[in-house]
Structure formats: C-alpha cells, structure tokens
Design a protein around this motif. Structure first.
Motif, PDB file in Angstrom:
ATOM      1  N   ARG A 465       0.833  -1.199   0.000  1.00 57.72           N
ATOM      2  CA  ARG A 465       0.000   0.000   0.000  1.00 57.72           C
ATOM      3  C   ARG A 465       0.871   1.253   0.000  1.00 57.72           C
ATOM      4  NH1 ARG A 465      -4.682  -0.351   4.347  1.00 57.72           N
ATOM      5  NH2 ARG A 465      -3.122  -1.304   5.672  1.00 57.72           N
ATOM      6  N   GLU A 466       2.085   1.098  -0.461  1.00 59.17           N
ATOM      7  CA  GLU A 466       3.023   2.221  -0.437  1.00 59.17           C
ATOM      8  C   GLU A 466       2.509   3.333  -1.347  1.00 59.17           C
ATOM      9  OE1 GLU A 466       4.350  -1.039  -0.397  1.00 59.17           O
ATOM     10  OE2 GLU A 466       4.594  -0.569   1.718  1.00 59.17           O
ATOM     11  N   PHE A 468       3.805   6.917  -0.862  1.00 56.76           N
ATOM     12  CA  PHE A 468       4.736   8.031  -1.037  1.00 56.76           C
ATOM     13  C   PHE A 468       6.113   7.629  -0.529  1.00 56.76           C
ATOM     14  CE2 PHE A 468       2.277   8.292   2.774  1.00 56.76           C
ATOM     15  CZ  PHE A 468       3.198   8.554   3.768  1.00 56.76           C
ATOM     16  N   VAL A 470       9.544   8.602   1.605  1.00 53.39           N
ATOM     17  CA  VAL A 470      10.217   9.424   2.613  1.00 53.39           C
ATOM     18  C   VAL A 470      11.698   9.206   2.393  1.00 53.39           C
ATOM     19  CG1 VAL A 470      10.516   9.860   5.057  1.00 53.39           C
ATOM     20  CG2 VAL A 470       8.351   8.960   4.219  1.00 53.39           C
TER      21      VAL A 470
ATOM     22  N   ASN B  28       2.878   2.646   5.361  1.00 49.12           N
ATOM     23  CA  ASN B  28       2.608   2.680   3.920  1.00 49.12           C
ATOM     24  C   ASN B  28       3.423   3.729   3.178  1.00 49.12           C
ATOM     25  OD1 ASN B  28       0.727   0.673   4.303  1.00 49.12           O
ATOM     26  ND2 ASN B  28      -0.897   2.159   4.697  1.00 49.12           N
ATOM     27  N   ALA B  29       4.624   4.008   3.694  1.00 51.48           N
ATOM     28  CA  ALA B  29       5.521   4.876   2.944  1.00 51.48           C
ATOM     29  C   ALA B  29       6.689   4.024   2.454  1.00 51.48           C
ATOM     30  CB  ALA B  29       6.034   6.000   3.823  1.00 51.48           C
ATOM     31  N   THR B  30       7.403   4.563   1.495  1.00 54.92           N
ATOM     32  CA  THR B  30       8.648   3.929   1.089  1.00 54.92           C
ATOM     33  C   THR B  30       9.783   4.779   1.629  1.00 54.92           C
ATOM     34  OG1 THR B  30       7.653   3.074  -0.921  1.00 54.92           O
ATOM     35  CG2 THR B  30      10.051   3.220  -0.875  1.00 54.92           C
ATOM     36  N   ILE B  31      10.705   4.147   2.308  1.00 51.08           N
ATOM     37  CA  ILE B  31      11.823   4.903   2.861  1.00 51.08           C
ATOM     38  C   ILE B  31      13.005   4.767   1.917  1.00 51.08           C
ATOM     39  CG2 ILE B  31      13.449   5.086   4.767  1.00 51.08           C
ATOM     40  CD1 ILE B  31      11.199   4.071   6.575  1.00 51.08           C
ATOM     41  N   PRO B  40      10.079  -0.584   1.833  1.00 53.93           N
ATOM     42  CA  PRO B  40       8.812  -0.128   2.406  1.00 53.93           C
ATOM     43  C   PRO B  40       8.923   0.057   3.917  1.00 53.93           C
ATOM     44  CG  PRO B  40       8.543  -2.145   1.102  1.00 53.93           C
ATOM     45  CD  PRO B  40       9.995  -1.958   1.306  1.00 53.93           C
ATOM     46  N   ALA B  41       8.326   1.134   4.421  1.00 49.70           N
ATOM     47  CA  ALA B  41       8.405   1.439   5.856  1.00 49.70           C
ATOM     48  C   ALA B  41       7.745   0.357   6.695  1.00 49.70           C
ATOM     49  CB  ALA B  41       7.750   2.788   6.124  1.00 49.70           C
ATOM     50  N   ASN B  42       6.738  -0.325   6.102  1.00 49.77           N
ATOM     51  CA  ASN B  42       6.035  -1.349   6.874  1.00 49.77           C
ATOM     52  C   ASN B  42       6.958  -2.486   7.298  1.00 49.77           C
ATOM     53  OD1 ASN B  42       3.908   0.247   6.277  1.00 49.77           O
ATOM     54  ND2 ASN B  42       2.581  -1.393   5.539  1.00 49.77           N
ATOM     55  N   PHE B  43       8.119  -2.566   6.660  1.00 50.98           N
ATOM     56  CA  PHE B  43       9.075  -3.601   7.055  1.00 50.98           C
ATOM     57  C   PHE B  43       9.734  -3.320   8.391  1.00 50.98           C
ATOM     58  CE2 PHE B  43       9.814  -5.322   2.607  1.00 50.98           C
ATOM     59  CZ  PHE B  43       9.293  -6.556   2.930  1.00 50.98           C
TER      60      PHE B  43
END
Lengths: 509, 610
Positions: A465-466, A468, A470, B28-31, B40-43
């Motif tokens: 569900r990515e 955006f 950062v 739900n962001a990509t770092i 993915p931040a969810n990781f």
C-alpha cells in the motif's frame, strides 16, 4: 551511624522544604568539606552533652537542635557548648567506675559545671532554646544529593565520581521507570545516583516501578551498604544482594529483574557477561550440563533493548570485555574515557605599587610601569654618582624622591576601596587533576526477533500500500539523483538533440 | 520506549557511512536511503530498535526490496577472524613474500624484538589507490546495478581487482576495506530518537551552534548537578467549576503547599535542554503499554484494537489547538468519559513540573517536535509534557502587570448570550478564558518561588538570570548553568568571590547593613556587588570531555579526530539562606597549625566562605 531511622520518602529523592529529625543532612563546613549527619531530636543528655547530640567542628559546636526544622541551605551559627567539662567528666567517670563509687557525685558535678559555665543559661529542662551563639563560626545545612554524597561518603572502594556516573546514566538511559542492574555496589556512590535516576514515585498499580538491583560480593561492604541504604530511605528503590555474580548470576529470588540497563564495575566483566544473555549461556569446557533441568531465566527485559556500561581501569580488561561482548551479540560497542576538570577563578593582582600581600605579585604590571621604575632607579643612580656638594643638601633630596614615588603610586581609588574589583579575572585548573578514572565500554543488546514476531508484525502492517516516499536525503540530493537516472536512461540534452536532428534529417531526406 | 518502532514516531537511521538521519516512520511509505536503496516502511514498523538490517536485491517479481536482519556474528565476522589468527597484528596474507627486512632501511618497519615477527610493514611502498584499482568507475556502476548481494559483491570485486593489495600493510588493508564497505554495503540500523541521540545528531551533523555545542557529557553534568529527577506523583488542583458568568474571582486559589519538585529552566538550545530535563523527570515519552507491569492480556488487546481503530479514523487533521478537547474526545477506548471541565480548570500538575522562562514572546522549543510535542499548539494527543511543562516570558515573571494575557480580566457572558453566539465566537470565548486561567496560574505559581533547582543553558548574561531567579529558589536548591564559553561563568563565579563575601558579611558596606535578610534576597545589584554574594554556596566551574577509542584486536587507540570547537562549561552551586546580621567566623585551628603552618593559614583565609 544512627539508631533506627524512619522515613516516608528518602531525603535524596524528596527532601521537603526543611530539615527533619531522624533524617540525613549534609553540613558544609568549607568549600569541599562536607559532613553527613543524621539529625536527632534533643531528648535529654546525649553522650555527655546537656544539649542533646552535638556536632563539633573546627568552626565550633553545633547542637542538633539548632540544625533541626530549619530551611535547607540555612546558615547556622555555632553555639557555646561546654565541651571541656564533658571530657573531664568522662575521665572521672572512668576513674570512678574503676573505683566502684556511686554515681551521685557525678550529678553534683554536672550541676555545678552548668552553673559555673561560661553561659549560665544552661538549665536542665529547656536547654535547646537558651543556646548562646558562639563567634567561632557557622556552617550551612544542605539536603543530601548523590553529588554531595559522592564527595562525603565513607570510602570502601574506589568511587565512581559524578562526571563518570552522570555520563554513564545518561548513556544507558537510566530514567524514571528504568530497571538497572549494578554489579559491584562498592561504596554506593553510583547506587545513589542511579536510584535518583530511576525513581518514579510511589507504587501505583499498572505502573512499572523504577528499580536498582545492586550486587555486592564483599560481605562486610554488603552489610555496611545495606545499613546505609535503609538509613537513607532507599530500600524501596534499591534491592541489594550479597552475591558473587560470576557464579551466581543476576536473578533475584529466582525471578528475573527484567533489567533494561546494566552497569558492571567488576574486575572481570567478561566472566559475568554470559549470564547477562538472552539465551542460556554456553557451558564452559569441563562443566557438567546439570543445569539442563531448570529452564533458563534471563535477567534482561525480554521486550526492550538493553544498554550496558562496564567500568574498567585497564586497557587489557577493555579488550577482553569488548571481545566477549561481540561474541555475545552486543552491538554499537563504544569505548569512552571521560576527562573532567574543575576551574578556579581568581583575581590576578600584579603591580609594583600594590601593597605586599598574599596572592599579590609585586612585579611590574606592564612595560610602562617597568620603565617608570627603571627611570627612577637610573635617576637615583645618577644622583648618587654626582659629586656630593654638602651633607645637608643630599639628605633632603633623597627623602624628596622617596616621597615622590609614594605619591606617584598609580592606584585608582576604586581599586583600593574595593579590593575584590582589583586585578584581572583569571581562571586556572585545580592543582591536582584526575587524569584517568576508568574506561567506559558501552554496548546495546537488541531484543530477540523471531519468525513468529515477524509474521505478526507483517500481518499488522501488510505491504503493497506504499503511496509516497520518505527520503533520508535532502531535496537537492534527491533531485540530483533523479537527474542522473534520467541521463542514464536517455542521455543528456545535447545527445537527445542530436538524435532528434538526425531523425529530422532522415525524415526530410 | 526502547522496545519496538512505533508507527508515526521519529527514528534515527544510521547509514553505513556513519551518518544518521532522522525520519518520521509513517505506515505505507517507502523509505529511501539514497544510494543505499529503498524499502517499504512497513518492514520496520513494530520491529525492534538497534537491529542491523540489510537491503536485499529486488526480486524479479516484486517492485520493492525486502530487508533482512543481519545477525551480530555476521557483523563481527572479520574481527573474529582477526582474533583467531595467531598474531592479531601480523599481516595475514603471504607476509613472508614481501617482507621488507629491518636493515632494509625503512624506518617505518617495526619488528617485534622478542619473536622477530614483523609488526608493521613500511607504508612507503603503497602508492595512490586509484592507480592500482583496475575496475573503472563505469564497471563499478554496472556492478552496483545488477544484483550484488547487498553490496558485498562490489566490495569483494574491488578488493580482488586491486593490484597492490598484497603490498598493503594489514592496517591499510583493513582501512581500505572499511572505506569500501562504508561506500557500498547496503546496511542500516534504526535508533530511537532520544536526548542523547538527538543531541549527537544535532552536534555532529547539523548545526552545533543551535544547541550551544551542548555535548552529551555536558547535558549529563548539567542535569546531574541540577539534581533533576522525578519530582513526585502528579497532583492537580480541583476544578473550580466556574460558570461563564464568573470572572477572575472564581479562579482556583494557588496552593503553595502542593507545589513540589519543580525545576526552573532557561533554555536557548531550541528545547534540547528542556527535553533533557523532561527525560530525567520522566515526562518526555508518552507512557506505553510495555512500561506497565501488570496489565492483563484482555485490556492489552482492547487497547490494541482501539489503537488500530484510531489509526483508521485519523485522516490528516491531527492538529487541534487545545488540550481541552482531549477531555471530551477519549483517544483511549478503555478510558471512561470524563465530565466536561470548566474553563478555569488548571491542566497542570502541581508537582514534577518544568517552568521555562523565555525571552521571546513564544518559547523556542522546536526540538520537542521530535517527541510529538508542539509547545505553541499542543495537539490533542495526550502528551505528558502538556501537563508538566509551563512557559512564561521574563516580562510575565518580573512585570506581569505589563503583560496583556495576564492583566486583561477574563471575558464573561451569560448562558443565554453565549447560546446566541456563533460556534466560532463561542470557541474563542472559551479559549480566551482558558488561556487567562492558565497564564494566571503559571505566573502566580512561578512568582511564589520555592523551586527545587535552576537549570540553564542560555546566551543571556548569567548574572542577570541569577539576579531574578535566585529569590525564586528554595533553600539548598542547586543551580546548574551551562555556557559554551568560560568567560561569562568566570565573571559569575567572581561575583561570589571570597573577598566579596567577606566584605558583604563584615558589615562594612553601608548599603547592605541597613537592609533586612528578606530585602537582601532581592538585592538589585550595584557595581561592586552585582549579586548578593551570600546567596550561593560552593560555587564551582567544571568541564568534561569524552574521548572515544577504537577497540579492535591489536589496533586499540583513541580516535584520531574528533569535533573541536568549544568544550562547554558548567557552573554549579547551592542556594543558601544566610543568617541575619553580621556573621563572624574565626575558626579553631590550633591542632592544624602544629601540623602544617601554611595549610592552616590558607584554611583560615578561606573561613569566611564556609
């Protein structure tokens, strides 16, 4: 030191606005001279003093009654206390005991002593109120803090001083609610500082209490420390255990303290480290695996990263400790040494014409002053060299020049009037500095993360569900990156234009 | 705090180059870690702190990179190999071949006298690294693009294609490898943002001058000498239940007996000092479930559900201008609804509080944002600082009658009138009344004094700060003042010098003799005595410096370079309550004099300061 003391909260943690009976207070005699005292209420004669308990210092005698129920920080004058007859009395008492006489004569002597004393106010009933101040001096009463305690405590071992202790507690994140393991309680300096750091109030249901689990191997030190802690009202915060942690480990009453911070002040930290593990330590060679029956309980908090510090004076200890830490899976290992310096301020008084005094340097304060002086000497020399005209003429001339020098003294009125404004303000280090206390090794042990934990977290925060990005890079660097990527894909503008021109040419052609 | 990475918190990511970056972990962001890749931040949400992760190569069927946990044994593999080699410091690869003999004249060659073994090879031979690297930049880029096992292949290939590798000393070899590893390995570590980490980041990577060069050891010293600690369980004033018609007279009176464990802070470090003080008092981090000992499983589950719900409901508008609304909007499913409190309810605890005195009209506490606290507009998420941090200006402290917020009486309105207003006007009315009650309380409580300590890191003149804050301190309360430079503190210490104190107490200063102790406590200061020199005890200035070491088998030494600039200094003292009238101190030194004459003399000279 004192008999049974009762507390609600430790004076270290909540001293309240005023001094209280049966509680610790610190008397400051001079700059770095602190005396810890357990204040007692006057209840009749004590130790030969009619005033009750008395503290004798080089600044005079201070009955406890003058120190009780005053605001903290108060300046207290000395009182006239009859210390002389007490000594004589004691001697006589001893003699009498030897001679098996009755005690009546002593009482007589006591009364006589009082009536003949320098201050005749000393009655029998209300001595405390009629104390007479003595001009011998004064002291200040301070609330106990770990910093003051560190400088005034009875040394049993090498002490962890405030510059080290404060840094360690800051680095291992000992804060209200933390649970800290301290091995090697020693003189208790670090124990007091850590108790203050983790204390988080009275027990409330559902709140994790900040605790210090302290271990001491030396039996005599253990007992002294135990007494000290209860006298200071720190029982509720510090749990002291008499144990050799190399063999016995860190569990208290068979239960895990669930520590999230560890401080080891041991000669061989690497011996204790395997017991501070999250898994059962590997058996050493030659050991029998009899412990297999009991399940291994880790003394560490299972759901938190654990931060550790070891305190070792020698580099060889550090090398071994760090190696052991690496093998046991600790990360972010860092070794640090703290250098602390105290600075004194003073007024540097230099000048040829300053009064000769302690701390005054009577040499020229600048080139001008030196030249003035030299000119003077030269003049005098020339005068002396001149052939003498008459004895009458020379004498008054000499006196004249002397008077002139005195009159010339280049001192401004303000400086003379206010000596504390005179001279240049300077700072210098203390005469002796601690160049090495110990090496501090810091490390972190992350919590164990299993496949199951991962699966739970994964289910809670699913992927895909990515929305955006950062970025840890700044905007500028991100732009730069994108431009580079574009260039690699399509080439730069020049080459693109060239391509386009070629295409056009083809079409046209 | 340290257990797992919570969603929507700030964390510090430490990159292989040693650089740390602070980011907000949003679900739900990509770092993106720049050249090291992205994931993915969810990781990382709800995973532990301090673990080292490695970004794996993107799988052909996926659009993102997975990450894996690197075990410690892998992190230290090289060091372990070094430890196992019989002599740590000897070069490992065919040393004998290229040994430069001792008499070869290379003055850099070190041979161990006992074993005859070579300790260090001459580094005279090693020439420019680039000349020996056969891989071109393009080739390296190519390697980086294709799957390369998290950068490890690149490093291995680089090492292999270096022609002069065997000519390097073991030290330079290790250095070379470290250099390349820093550049290419795709690993990172996540650290919690707390005071030590934030201060380190601000000091080393951002603008050190913004925090007045406040290093960790100085933060620790300031807090420690300020005796900053948990100041007692929270106590609140009872809600006066004032109606809208009631004005100032309905305010809850100040109860000085309840005030306890309060620290006065003057902070010009953008909130870092306040954060450090709050951390020591246990009010910086919101209380979390794992901090509670005996919560049964059911409440825990309930809370988690509520949390998840709240997260779903929450769409952007998090910022709400008032604490008040939090009482009506329970953010916790388990909590029962509180009855609506009146405008004059004081939200602040009477104990365990921080009072910040600031020179601008708003406090500058931007760093508290890293702990999700905004001092100017506290959000509705209940943060412990909302109830334990009070800010006031110097004007409000010293001349409150000139301050509008303090001196304007609160608005009043009848219920009917209030009902006829538009909601926005009504909201404004309540907001103003609440602000009045809060300002009034803060100012009165601060002016009542009795503080447990003063902690200060300011660019203002310390003498002027103490002039106005000393009367507010309780007896025996510590004063702890940080300054990046020594001179202001030296001037401060000088105003408490022995000769000043002697002159003051001896009764030779006419201005002093006529005043009572109470008047002298509020001494205005003159040229000779900028401060009352008897109000502080044990004045002392100190500085600390941490020296970092590298500990590696056979290669242990202090770091070669560290941050320079100022060291920073701390002035410490305790507040005294001087006795009334002239105080003499002659002392008794008979015995000492017999021992050492000169020592006793110097002691006698010091007597008056005792």
């Amino acid at each position: 030191m004192a008999p049974t003391l009762q507390h609600t909260v430790s004076p270290f943690l909540e001293p309240g606005p005023r001094t209280k009976p049966n509680s610790l207070a610190v008397l400051q005699l001079s700059r770095d001279n602190f005396v810890p005292v357990y204040l007692q209420e006057a209840s009749g004669e004590h130790d030969g003093y009619v005033e009750g308990a008395v503290i004798n210092t080089r600044y005079g005698s201070f009955p406890h009654s003058t120190l009780l129920n005053v605001p903290w920080g108060s300046q207290v004058r000395a009182s006239k206390v009859d210390t002389g007859s007490r000594g004589r009395k004691r001697k006589r008492q001893l003699d009498e005991e030897a001679g098996c006489e009755t005690s009546e004569p002593i009482e007589d002597e006591n009364e006589k002593g009082n009536s003949n004393g320098a201050d005749k106010e000393h009655g029998d009933g209300d001595e405390a109120k009629q104390l007479v101040t003595d001009a011998s001096g004064f002291i200040h009463v301070l609330p106990p803090t770990p910093e003051i305690w560190t400088t005034s405590l009875p040394h049993r071992t090498q002490v962890v001083y405030t510059p080290d202790a404060s840094y360690i507690l800051h680095r291992i994140r000992a804060r209200p609610g933390s649970t800290l393991i301290e091995a090697g309680a020693g003189s208790g300096s670090f124990t007091h500082a850590s108790a203050r750091a983790v204390y988080n109030g009275s027990p409330v249901e559902g709140k994790r209490q900040g605790r210090v689990f302290s271990f001491e191997f030396h039996e005599e030190r253990y007992h002294k420390m135990k007494k000290e802690l209860s006298d200071h009202g720190l029982d509720g915060v510090v749990t002291l255990t008499h144990r050799d942690v190399y063999a016995g480990g860190f569990l208290v009453g068979g239960k895990s303290p669930e520590a999230d911070a560890v401080f080891l002040d041991l000669p061989a930290p690497w011996e204790a480290l395997p017991l501070l593990s999250r898994q059962r330590p590997q058996l050493k060679e030659g050991e029998v695996g009899e412990a297999g029956a009991k399940p291994w309980v880790s003394p560490l908090h299972p759901k938190k990263s654990v931060l550790l510090c070891t305190f070792s004076p020698c580099i060889e200890q550090v090398t071994r400790t760090v190696s052991a830490l690496r093998h046991l899976g600790w990360v972010d290992i860092e070794m640090v040494e703290i250098a602390n310096r105290k600075l004194h301020t003073a007024r540097d008084r230099v000048g040829l014409y300053l009064p000769v005094d302690r701390g005054v340097n009577n040499s020229a304060k600048d080139v001008e002053e030196a030249i003035t002086k030299l000119t003077e000497i030269e003049e005098r020399f020339r005068e002396n060299a001149r052939p003498k005209q008459s004895a009458d003429g020379t004498e008054p001339a000499k006196q004249e020049s002397k008077a002139a020098t005195n009159g010339k003294t280049p001192m401004n009125g303000a400086a003379l009037k206010y000596p504390w404004l005179d001279g240049r303000l300077v700072t210098r280090g203390e005469p002796e500095i601690k160049t090495h206390t110990s090496y501090l090794v810091f490390a972190v042990l992350p919590m164990v993360w299993t496949e199951e934990d991962e699966a739970v977290a994964m289910a809670k925060y699913p992927l895909g569900r990515e929305r955006f990005v950062v970025s840890v890079m700044g905007k500028a660097s991100m732009k730069e990156e994108r431009r580079e990527a574009m260039q690699q894909k399509q080439g730069n503008r020049k080459s693109r234009r060239k391509d386009r021109d070629e295409k056009l040419a083809e079409v046209e052609g | 705090m340290y257990s797992i990475i919570r969603p929507n918190t700030w964390v510090a990511i430490r990159l292989p180059s040693g650089v740390t970056r602070n980011i907000l972990v949003t679900p739900n962001a990509t770092i993106s870690l720049g050249k090291y890749g992205s994931f993915p931040a969810n990781f990382i949400i709800e995973r532990p702190y301090h673990i080292t992760f490695e970004i794996e190569d993107q799988r052909p069927d996926e659009k993102f990179s997975r990450i894996r946990i690197v075990p410690a044994s892998e992190l230290y593999a090289e060091i372990f190999a070094d430890e196992e080699s019989p002599d740590c410091s000897a070069p490992t690869a065919d040393a004998a071949k290229s040994v430069i003999s001792a008499e070869g004249g290379a003055e850099f060659t070190l041979v161990d006298a006992e074993s005859g073994k070579l300790v260090t090879r001459s580094n005279g031979e090693v020439i420019d690294e680039n000349a020996r690297q056969t891989l071109t930049q393009d080739e390296i880029e190519e390697l980086k693009r294709e799957g390369n096992n998290a950068g490890k292949d690149v490093i291995a290939k680089l090492m292999l294609s270096h022609t002069a590798l065997d000519q390097k000393t073991s030290f330079s070899l290790a250095k070379y490898k470290l250099l390349k590893t820093k550049k290419y390995i795709r690993r990172f570590q996540i650290l919690p943002v707390d005071v030590p980490n934030l201060a380190h980041w601000q000091l080393e990577e951002r603008d050190a001058s913004k925090i007045l060069d406040l290093r960790a050891e100085m933060i620790a010293l300031v807090g420690s000498w300020g005796n900053v600690h948990y100041g007692g369980d929270s106590v609140y004033l009872e809600d006066p239940q004032a109606t809208c018609e009631q004005g100032e007279e309905a305010l809850a009176p100040l109860r000085e007996d309840l005030l306890k464990g309060r620290w006065l802070v003057v902070d010009d470090t953008g909130g870092l000092l306040v954060a450090a003080v709050a951390e020591r008092m246990g009010v910086l981090f919101p209380e979390l479930d794992e901090d509670k000992s005996n919560l049964d499983e059911q409440t825990k589950r309930q809370r988690q559900e509520a949390e998840a719900e709240a997260e779903e409901n929450q769409d952007g508008d998090v910022v709400m201008a008032d604490v008040q609304d939090s009482a009506e909007k329970p953010n916790d499913g388990a909590k029962p609804k509180k009855p609506r409190s009146s405008d004059f309810e004081i939200p602040f605890s009477q104990t365990n509080t921080i009072t910040v005195v600031h020179s601008a009209s708003q406090p500058s506490l931007a760093f508290l944002g890293y702990w999700n606290f905004d001092a100017v507009a506290p959000s509705h998420v209940e943060h412990p600082l909302c109830r334990h941090l009070m800010c006031l200006t110097w004007l409000q402290l010293l001349k409150p009658e000139l301050d509008t917020a303090y001196s304007t009486p609160p608005l009043t309105a009848s219920t009917e009138l209030l009902a006829s207003w538009k909601p926005s006007r009504r909201g404004n009315f309540h907001r103003k009344r609440r602000r009045f009650a809060r300002t009034k309380h803060i100012v009165e409580a601060t002016r009542a004094g009795g503080f447990s300590g003063l902690v200060c890191a300011s660019t203002m003149d310390p003498i002027s700060i103490l002039k106005h804050t000393l009367p507010l301190l309780a007896g025996g309360a510590p004063v702890s003042m940080y300054s990046p430079t020594l001179e202001p503190l030296a001037a401060l210490a000088d105003s408490f010098s022995v000769s000043r104190r002697t002159a003051w107490t001896s009764g030779t200063v006419p201005e002093v003799v006529v005043k009572t102790v109470e008047e002298l406590e509020r001494w205005e200061g003159n040229e000779q005595f900028p401060l009352n020199p008897t109000l502080l005890l044990g004045t002392s200035i100190q500085t600390s410096r941490a020296r970092r070491w590298q500990v590696l088998p056979g290669r242990t030494h202090p770091l070669m370079t560290e941050r320079g600039g100022t060291d920073g200094y701390v002035f410490t003292a305790w507040r005294a309550k001087p006795a009334e009238g002239k105080v003499a101190a002659k002392g008794k030194f008979k015995r000492r004099k017999l021992e050492t004459g000169s020592a006793a003399e110097s002691e006698a000279a010091e007597t008056p300061i005792a």
